[in-house]
Design an enzyme around this catalytic site. Structure first.
Site, PDB file in Angstrom:
ATOM      1  N   ARG A 111      12.451  -2.265  10.698  1.00  0.00           N
ATOM      2  CA  ARG A 111      11.498  -1.854  11.725  1.00  0.00           C
ATOM      3  C   ARG A 111      11.385  -2.943  12.791  1.00  0.00           C
ATOM      4  O   ARG A 111      11.386  -4.127  12.460  1.00  0.00           O
ATOM      5  CB  ARG A 111      10.124  -1.621  11.081  1.00  0.00           C
ATOM      6  CG  ARG A 111       9.994  -0.252  10.489  1.00  0.00           C
ATOM      7  CD  ARG A 111       8.783  -0.112   9.609  1.00  0.00           C
ATOM      8  NE  ARG A 111       7.578  -0.765  10.109  1.00  0.00           N
ATOM      9  CZ  ARG A 111       6.417  -0.720   9.470  1.00  0.00           C
ATOM     10  NH1 ARG A 111       6.299  -0.078   8.335  1.00  0.00           N
ATOM     11  NH2 ARG A 111       5.369  -1.330   9.961  1.00  0.00           N
ATOM     12  N   LYS A 161       0.832  -1.217   0.000  1.00  0.00           N
ATOM     13  CA  LYS A 161       0.000   0.000   0.000  1.00  0.00           C
ATOM     14  C   LYS A 161       0.862   1.261   0.000  1.00  0.00           C
ATOM     15  O   LYS A 161       0.652   2.168  -0.783  1.00  0.00           O
ATOM     16  CB  LYS A 161      -0.912   0.042   1.247  1.00  0.00           C
ATOM     17  CG  LYS A 161      -1.766  -1.177   1.454  1.00  0.00           C
ATOM     18  CD  LYS A 161      -2.690  -1.034   2.677  1.00  0.00           C
ATOM     19  CE  LYS A 161      -1.988  -0.958   4.019  1.00  0.00           C
ATOM     20  NZ  LYS A 161      -1.323  -2.181   4.452  1.00  0.00           N
ATOM     21  N   ARG A 185      12.089  -6.429   4.461  1.00  0.00           N
ATOM     22  CA  ARG A 185      11.838  -4.998   4.278  1.00  0.00           C
ATOM     23  C   ARG A 185      12.813  -4.147   5.090  1.00  0.00           C
ATOM     24  O   ARG A 185      13.097  -4.442   6.247  1.00  0.00           O
ATOM     25  CB  ARG A 185      10.402  -4.706   4.717  1.00  0.00           C
ATOM     26  CG  ARG A 185       9.972  -3.287   4.497  1.00  0.00           C
ATOM     27  CD  ARG A 185       8.493  -3.166   4.390  1.00  0.00           C
ATOM     28  NE  ARG A 185       7.782  -3.402   5.636  1.00  0.00           N
ATOM     29  CZ  ARG A 185       6.478  -3.245   5.758  1.00  0.00           C
ATOM     30  NH1 ARG A 185       5.751  -2.883   4.726  1.00  0.00           N
ATOM     31  NH2 ARG A 185       5.892  -3.479   6.913  1.00  0.00           N
ATOM     32  N   ARG A 188       0.500  -9.489  13.461  1.00  0.00           N
ATOM     33  CA  ARG A 188      -0.145  -8.414  12.690  1.00  0.00           C
ATOM     34  C   ARG A 188      -1.141  -8.999  11.690  1.00  0.00           C
ATOM     35  O   ARG A 188      -2.201  -8.422  11.454  1.00  0.00           O
ATOM     36  CB  ARG A 188       0.919  -7.565  11.996  1.00  0.00           C
ATOM     37  CG  ARG A 188       1.818  -6.862  13.006  1.00  0.00           C
ATOM     38  CD  ARG A 188       2.993  -6.193  12.360  1.00  0.00           C
ATOM     39  NE  ARG A 188       2.593  -5.032  11.602  1.00  0.00           N
ATOM     40  CZ  ARG A 188       3.316  -4.504  10.617  1.00  0.00           C
ATOM     41  NH1 ARG A 188       4.459  -5.045  10.262  1.00  0.00           N
ATOM     42  NH2 ARG A 188       2.881  -3.445   9.998  1.00  0.00           N
ATOM     43  N   ARG A 226      -8.509   0.875  10.050  1.00  0.00           N
ATOM     44  CA  ARG A 226      -8.115  -0.520  10.256  1.00  0.00           C
ATOM     45  C   ARG A 226      -9.129  -1.262  11.116  1.00  0.00           C
ATOM     46  O   ARG A 226      -8.923  -2.426  11.413  1.00  0.00           O
ATOM     47  CB  ARG A 226      -6.766  -0.562  10.959  1.00  0.00           C
ATOM     48  CG  ARG A 226      -5.609  -0.881  10.003  1.00  0.00           C
ATOM     49  CD  ARG A 226      -4.362  -0.599  10.776  1.00  0.00           C
ATOM     50  NE  ARG A 226      -3.220  -1.359  10.432  1.00  0.00           N
ATOM     51  CZ  ARG A 226      -2.134  -0.830   9.866  1.00  0.00           C
ATOM     52  NH1 ARG A 226      -2.126   0.415   9.479  1.00  0.00           N
ATOM     53  NH2 ARG A 226      -1.074  -1.574   9.675  1.00  0.00           N
TER      54      ARG A 226
END
Ligand code: AMP
Length: 209
Positions: free
Chosen positions: A155, A13, A123, A166, A88
């Protein structure tokens, strides 16, 4: 033009929003980025949000709604925006509606879990520019060859254990939004395990249609 980009963590996204927002003269608003900035600045909200974010849980609705409402009231949002990572939960979507924001389209990025886990663990974010890259060969965008290695940061919520939490949170709390917006007739699915260029092209077509 007011858009929502919906989808599980690491569906792309944010990357797609970065690429398409300029073309349509609208801003990208990532509640994840806003929250990370608040954590970094150690604001009261940031201190409250940190423990949820680090363990892969959603930050309580009231905190995120307040943060988002402040952001969309700013001048640069007048032409429109892409909400990346908000809403969300159903209460967040209802709060958005109740504040009079009319969403034109919701783009739902669809990706299998196995691809998401691989994307997340590879990532990295550039500390200097905030841009997102991926160190795995099959996952784009690749970091530029000249980027210093110590500029790339993982992260704390991009580990395998946290991504599994998640994804659970996504299924339980966020995926009901797919039906919520489909029923309103404004949701469009995009296959998001295609190459990035194709996802960007398909997203632009959907926005322009
Ligand atoms: P993201 O960068 O969108 O993956 O968000 C990172 C983390 O920030 C999430 O795992 C949540 O803990 C928190 N977060 C971001 N957006 C929201 C939201 N709309 N509601 C609740 N928590 C959020």
């Amino acid at each position: 033009m007011k858009l929502i980009f919906l989808g599980p963590p690491a569906a792309g996204k944010g990357t797609v929003a970065q690429h398409v927002s300029g073309d349509f003269g609208i801003v990208q608003i990532s509640t994840g980025d806003l929250l990370r900035a608040a954590v970094k600045e150690k604001t009261e909200l940031g201190l409250k949000a940190k423990k949820y974010m680090d363990s892969g849980q959603l930050v309580p609705d009231l905190l995120v709604i307040q943060l988002l409402q402040e952001r969309i009231g700013m001048d640069d949002c007048k032409n429109g925006f892409i909400l990346d990572g908000f809403p969300r939960t159903i209460p967040q979507a209802e709060a958005l509606e109740n504040s009079g924001v009319e969403i034109d389209k919701v783009i739902n990025f669809v990706v299998p879990d196995s691809v998401l886990i691989r994307r997340v663990t590879g990532r990295r974010m550039s500390k200097s520019t905030g841009k997102i890259y991926n160190i795995y060969p099959e996952c784009a965008p690749h970091p530029p060859a000249d980027i210093p290695e110590d500029d790339l940061h993982q992260r704390p919520d991009d580990t395998e254990e946290v991504i599994r939490n998640r994804l659970e949170e996504y299924k339980k709390l966020t995926s009901p939004l797919i039906d919520f917006y489909r029923k309103k007739g404004i949701l469009v699915d995009i296959k998001a395990d295609d190459p990035l260029e194709k996802i960007i092209e398909n997203t632009k077509k959907v926005i322009s249609s």
